[in-house]
Motif scaffolding. Structure first.
Motif, PDB file in Angstrom:
ATOM      1  N   TYR A 302      33.506   4.613  18.320  1.00 55.68           N
ATOM      2  CA  TYR A 302      33.716   4.250  19.402  1.00 55.68           C
ATOM      3  C   TYR A 302      35.319   5.750  20.047  1.00 55.68           C
ATOM      4  N   PHE A 303      35.473   6.332  19.159  1.00 56.40           N
ATOM      5  CA  PHE A 303      36.188   7.716  19.529  1.00 56.40           C
ATOM      6  C   PHE A 303      35.475   8.198  21.247  1.00 56.40           C
ATOM      7  N   GLU A 304      34.412   8.118  20.345  1.00 58.74           N
ATOM      8  CA  GLU A 304      33.373   9.433  21.027  1.00 58.74           C
ATOM      9  C   GLU A 304      32.382   8.202  22.264  1.00 58.74           C
ATOM     10  N   SER A 305      32.387   7.467  22.848  1.00 60.35           N
ATOM     11  CA  SER A 305      31.803   6.549  23.672  1.00 60.35           C
ATOM     12  C   SER A 305      32.268   5.608  24.530  1.00 60.35           C
ATOM     13  N   GLY A 306      33.431   6.580  24.588  1.00 60.14           N
ATOM     14  CA  GLY A 306      34.115   5.639  25.564  1.00 60.14           C
ATOM     15  C   GLY A 306      35.722   4.114  25.077  1.00 60.14           C
ATOM     16  N   ARG A 307      35.469   3.950  23.862  1.00 61.82           N
ATOM     17  CA  ARG A 307      36.603   3.600  23.365  1.00 61.82           C
ATOM     18  C   ARG A 307      36.401   1.983  23.789  1.00 61.82           C
ATOM     19  N   ASN A 308      34.580   1.416  23.477  1.00 60.07           N
ATOM     20  CA  ASN A 308      35.044   0.466  24.175  1.00 60.07           C
ATOM     21  C   ASN A 308      35.306  -0.985  22.600  1.00 60.07           C
ATOM     22  N   ARG A 309      36.074  -1.801  23.307  1.00 61.15           N
ATOM     23  CA  ARG A 309      36.926  -2.074  21.701  1.00 61.15           C
ATOM     24  C   ARG A 309      35.215  -3.305  21.258  1.00 61.15           C
ATOM     25  N   GLN A 310      35.354  -3.927  22.176  1.00 61.66           N
ATOM     26  CA  GLN A 310      33.947  -5.499  22.061  1.00 61.66           C
ATOM     27  C   GLN A 310      33.383  -5.061  21.469  1.00 61.66           C
ATOM     28  N   LEU A 311      32.634  -3.753  22.023  1.00 61.22           N
ATOM     29  CA  LEU A 311      31.186  -3.504  21.566  1.00 61.22           C
ATOM     30  C   LEU A 311      31.410  -2.925  20.251  1.00 61.22           C
ATOM     31  N   LEU A 312      32.483  -2.484  19.984  1.00 58.71           N
ATOM     32  CA  LEU A 312      33.634  -1.718  18.373  1.00 58.71           C
ATOM     33  C   LEU A 312      33.028  -3.165  17.295  1.00 58.71           C
ATOM     34  N   GLU A 313      33.620  -3.943  17.787  1.00 59.57           N
ATOM     35  CA  GLU A 313      33.428  -4.758  16.966  1.00 59.57           C
ATOM     36  C   GLU A 313      32.473  -6.184  17.021  1.00 59.57           C
ATOM     37  N   GLN A 314      31.408  -5.579  17.644  1.00 60.36           N
ATOM     38  CA  GLN A 314      30.414  -6.441  18.249  1.00 60.36           C
ATOM     39  C   GLN A 314      29.506  -4.911  16.975  1.00 60.36           C
ATOM     40  N   GLN A 315      29.362  -3.787  17.413  1.00 65.76           N
ATOM     41  CA  GLN A 315      29.004  -3.345  16.346  1.00 65.76           C
ATOM     42  C   GLN A 315      29.224  -3.482  14.847  1.00 65.76           C
ATOM     43  N   TYR A 316      30.290  -3.544  14.394  1.00 67.20           N
ATOM     44  CA  TYR A 316      31.058  -2.887  13.112  1.00 67.20           C
ATOM     45  C   TYR A 316      30.236  -4.397  12.719  1.00 67.20           C
ATOM     46  N   SER A 317      31.005  -5.866  13.311  1.00 67.20           N
ATOM     47  CA  SER A 317      30.254  -7.474  12.418  1.00 67.20           C
ATOM     48  C   SER A 317      28.455  -7.361  12.515  1.00 67.20           C
ATOM     49  N   LEU A 318      27.970  -6.106  13.125  1.00 70.12           N
ATOM     50  CA  LEU A 318      26.345  -7.141  13.241  1.00 70.12           C
ATOM     51  C   LEU A 318      26.379  -5.665  11.469  1.00 70.12           C
ATOM     52  N   ASN A 319      26.858  -4.599  11.965  1.00 70.54           N
ATOM     53  CA  ASN A 319      25.836  -3.735  10.802  1.00 70.54           C
ATOM     54  C   ASN A 319      26.912  -4.348  10.008  1.00 70.54           C
ATOM     55  N   TRP A 320      28.054  -4.624   9.452  1.00 76.87           N
ATOM     56  CA  TRP A 320      28.717  -5.506   8.005  1.00 76.87           C
ATOM     57  C   TRP A 320      27.999  -5.848   7.595  1.00 76.87           C
ATOM     58  N   LYS A 321      27.429  -7.220   8.132  1.00 73.57           N
ATOM     59  CA  LYS A 321      26.441  -8.542   7.878  1.00 73.57           C
ATOM     60  C   LYS A 321      24.948  -7.568   7.901  1.00 73.57           C
ATOM     61  N   ALA A 322      24.524  -6.713   8.164  1.00 71.80           N
ATOM     62  CA  ALA A 322      22.842  -6.196   7.834  1.00 71.80           C
ATOM     63  C   ALA A 322      23.238  -5.877   6.871  1.00 71.80           C
ATOM     64  N   ALA A 323      24.487  -5.118   5.865  1.00 70.56           N
ATOM     65  CA  ALA A 323      24.536  -4.796   4.642  1.00 70.56           C
ATOM     66  C   ALA A 323      24.728  -5.257   3.733  1.00 70.56           C
ATOM     67  N   PHE A 324      25.343  -7.070   4.279  1.00 72.77           N
ATOM     68  CA  PHE A 324      26.408  -6.955   2.812  1.00 72.77           C
ATOM     69  C   PHE A 324      25.711  -8.833   2.684  1.00 72.77           C
ATOM     70  N   GLU A 325      25.516  -9.472   3.852  1.00 72.84           N
ATOM     71  CA  GLU A 325      25.946 -11.067   4.080  1.00 72.84           C
ATOM     72  C   GLU A 325      24.882 -11.455   3.027  1.00 72.84           C
ATOM     73  N   ASN A 326      23.615 -11.068   2.972  1.00 77.67           N
ATOM     74  CA  ASN A 326      22.771 -11.232   2.474  1.00 77.67           C
ATOM     75  C   ASN A 326      22.717 -11.397   0.158  1.00 77.67           C
ATOM     76  N   ARG A 327      24.012 -10.098   0.013  1.00 76.34           N
ATOM     77  CA  ARG A 327      24.384  -9.837  -0.852  1.00 76.34           C
ATOM     78  C   ARG A 327      24.927 -10.415  -1.956  1.00 76.34           C
ATOM     79  N   LEU A 328      26.419 -11.384  -0.934  1.00 76.60           N
ATOM     80  CA  LEU A 328      27.072 -12.348  -0.903  1.00 76.60           C
ATOM     81  C   LEU A 328      26.834 -13.612  -1.285  1.00 76.60           C
ATOM     82  N   LYS A 329      25.768 -13.760  -0.485  1.00 76.26           N
ATOM     83  CA  LYS A 329      24.730 -15.240   0.037  1.00 76.26           C
ATOM     84  C   LYS A 329      24.385 -15.505  -1.687  1.00 76.26           C
ATOM     85  N   VAL A 330      23.815 -14.439  -1.779  1.00 74.48           N
ATOM     86  CA  VAL A 330      22.790 -14.444  -3.367  1.00 74.48           C
ATOM     87  C   VAL A 330      23.516 -14.497  -4.016  1.00 74.48           C
TER      88      VAL A 330
END
Length: 370
Positions: A302-330
């Motif tokens: 976010y700090f290195e690429s123009g401070r787009n907060r919408q993109l920050l939140e979208q990317q964090y949500s995608l990364n978090w879900k990819a890493a953990f969503e299935n683990r928590l469901k199981v």
């Protein structure tokens, strides 16, 4: 200006602070307690975290953690299954590990506000104001919520899970016992399950989850342990033979496994604040560390690429879900097989003859090295 405030000084908050500080980002971490302190936690960590911790120059090896390579599961009647842990893991108390990470972060320039809570978080004009319990207000470009399972801040943010009571309580002891040091064991009992594994200094963490109703029925923790946990012969042996190192156990109420959002009011949530894996599947510490890494990397981008907060939140949500969503469901799905005495007996009996299923559950609740 580049500044980050982190609410909560558990594993997710501490590793995120270390990561960001190593890249020159000013970080203020607010923690309600003063290190070192105990936390209700199983204190087992999968080895998936080791490459990342070493990259932060935070290798836990100097703390001499216990090496864990085997897993056991027992039914309430004492039937057992065992399996090797693919990656293995280590046992280390939060008292020791969190304090270690705190001292490293402090030495690397992270600013700490201890014995302090955040009363309110306000977001306006693309920045945050945090009102603290000591009367101070601090500003930050980014806020990470790494404050654990449940706090008054969840109420202030009007998070949906906060309005639904959880029936679960957690209890933790440190004990000394003649017990295998390479084994993590999970023992079922009526309306709960207990874990035991070695930590540093020839001690063991003995931690269990049960219901308020169980405690209310028997009046005291000790009476409940004698009447309920001890029906499992493996737990009875631990309770009868262990030397308990606390005058009183650590206890936490309202342990919730409800689905949570990883972003609330533009705050990036990490660790248990974003969602908690059931203790039956373990590995909450590894998830917290991985979440801190994902949060730090997303903030740096976010700090290195123009401070787009919408993109920050979208990317964090995608990364978090990819890493953990299935683990928590199981984890939530597996939990439904246990707690009930009858279902637990059936599940352990079935899994005893299905080693491939046991390995699949472990693979789906543990991550890969990162």
């Amino acid at each position: 200006m580049k500044s980050v405030a982190i609410i909560g000084g558990g594993l997710a908050g501490l590793v995120a602070a270390l990561h960001l500080a190593s890249k020159g980002i000013p970080v203020t971490l607010i923690e309600k307690k003063v290190y070192p302190f105990h936390k209700v936690c199983g204190e087992y960590i999968s080895n998936e975290v080791l490459p990342y911790l070493k990259s932060l120059h935070a290798d836990p090896a100097p703390l001499q953690p216990a090496t864990i390579s085997r897993f056991m599961l027992s039914s309430p009647a004492g039937k057992t299954i065992e399996a090797a842990l693919d990656l293995g893991g280590f046992g280390l108390s939060r008292y020791t590990f969190d304090h270690y990470l705190y001292t490293l972060a402090q030495a690397r320039g992270v600013s700490f506000k201890l014995h302090t809570t955040v009363q309110e978080v306000l977001f306006a004009q693309d920045s945050f104001n945090l009102k603290l319990s000591d009367g101070e207000t601090i500003t930050a470009d980014i806020v990470l919520g790494a404050y654990g399972k449940r706090t008054n801040l969840d109420r202030q943010l009007n998070r949906p899970f906060f309005h639904h009571r959880s029936p679960y309580i957690g209890v933790k002891y440190h004990i000394q016992l003649d017990y295998p040091k390479d084994l993590i064991a999970l023992h079922n009992f009526k309306d709960g399950y207990a874990g035991i594994s070695a930590i540093e200094d020839n001690r063991y963490c003995f931690c269990y989850l049960t219901t308020r109703e169980n405690l209310k029925k028997h009046g005291t923790i000790q009476a409940m342990e004698k009447a309920v946990l001890s029906r499992n012969p493996l737990l009875r042996q631990i309770l009868n033979e262990a030397e308990f190192l606390y005058d009183q156990p650590e206890v936490i109420n309202e342990v919730s496994f409800a689905t949570k959002s990883c972003i609330e009011h533009h705050i990036l949530m990490c660790g248990d604040a974003a969602g908690m894996i059931t203790p039956l599947c373990g590995n909450g510490m590894a998830i917290a560390i991985h979440a801190g890494k994902i949060a730090a990397e997303t903030v740096l981008h976010y700090f290195e690429s123009g401070r787009n907060r919408q993109l920050l939140e979208q990317q964090y949500s995608l990364n978090w879900k990819a890493a953990f969503e299935n683990r928590l469901k199981v984890g939530r799905a597996v939990q439904h097989l246990f707690g009930s005495t009858t279902l637990s007996e059936i599940a352990v009996g079935a899994l005893k003859y299905s080693p491939a299923v046991v390995q699949a559950i472990m693979r789906n609740t543990h991550g890969q090295p990162f």
